[in-house]
Structures are given as structure tokens and as C-alpha cells.
Design a protein around this motif. Structure first.
Motif, short mmCIF file in Angstrom:
data_model
loop_
_atom_site.label_atom_id
_atom_site.label_comp_id
_atom_site.label_asym_id
_atom_site.label_seq_id
_atom_site.Cartn_x
_atom_site.Cartn_y
_atom_site.Cartn_z
N LEU A 26 41.22 59.41 37.21
CA LEU A 26 41.74 58.91 35.95
C LEU A 26 42.35 60.08 35.18
N ASP A 28 43.69 60.79 31.70
CA ASP A 28 43.78 60.26 30.35
C ASP A 28 44.67 61.15 29.49
N ARG A 29 45.05 60.62 28.35
CA ARG A 29 45.88 61.38 27.41
C ARG A 29 45.08 62.56 26.85
N GLU A 30 45.79 63.63 26.58
CA GLU A 30 45.21 64.81 25.93
C GLU A 30 45.86 64.95 24.56
N ASP A 33 49.50 66.15 24.45
CA ASP A 33 50.52 65.45 25.23
C ASP A 33 51.70 65.01 24.37
N ALA A 40 50.82 60.65 30.64
CA ALA A 40 49.64 60.60 31.50
C ALA A 40 49.62 59.26 32.23
N ARG A 42 47.19 57.59 33.46
CA ARG A 42 45.97 56.80 33.25
C ARG A 42 45.32 56.50 34.59
N ALA A 43 45.20 55.22 34.96
CA ALA A 43 44.45 54.83 36.16
C ALA A 43 45.33 54.61 37.39
N GLN A 68 55.16 56.29 28.33
CA GLN A 68 53.70 56.27 28.18
C GLN A 68 53.21 54.86 27.90
N ASP A 72 50.45 52.83 29.92
CA ASP A 72 49.26 52.33 29.22
C ASP A 72 49.02 50.85 29.51
#
Length: 74
Positions: A26, A28-30, A33, A40, A42-43, A68, A72
Motif C-alpha cells: 500500500l 499512501d499519500r505523504e 506529496d 500515490a 494507494r492500493a 490522484q 483514490d
């Protein structure tokens, strides 16, 4: 150092997508970003992320925020 160079490329218009090659990776966003213009996945796995990015670009979507949002919603 690498992140700084990638952020420079993103500011020049290159789409930078952060992904993982692991099966359960996974990404994830930082917090930085948005400031860096990174996306990112994501999954999504790397292969699916690449196809989605290609479809987005082919449809004229190149804004990191819009890209993004597409990642998402997957």
C-alpha cells in the motif's frame, strides 16, 4: 536527494507516481506529496497503476490532483 530531483521534474511537468513492487504494498499519500506534485497509487499494484496512468494521459488528464483523484477512487 532523489526526492528533490523528482520534485524538480514534477515542477517541469513530468508526472511522478509513487508505487511499490511488493504484492501487499500500500502506497499512501505523504504530507509533502501535494507540495512536490507527486501521485500515490494507494492500493493498486504497479501494473494496474501504469495502465490507469496511461489511460488518464491518453484522455488529456495530466494534472497531478486529477490523477490522484482517479487513483483514490479505485
Amino acid at each position: 536527494m532523489v526526492r528533490r530531483e523528482l520534485a524538480r521534474f514534477a515542477k517541469d511537468g513530468l508526472i511522478i507516481v509513487r508505487a511499490s513492487r511488493t504484492d501487499e504494498g500500500l502506497v499512501d499519500r505523504e504530507p509533502e506529496d501535494d507540495a512536490n506534485g507527486f501521485v500515490a497509487v494507494r492500493a493498486l499494484n504497479l501494473q494496474k497503476a501504469r495502465i490507469l496512468l496511461q489511460l488518464l494521459i491518453a484522455n488529456g488528464i495530466s494534472d497531478p490532483g486529477a490523477i490522484q483523484s482517479a487513483f483514490d477512487n479505485r
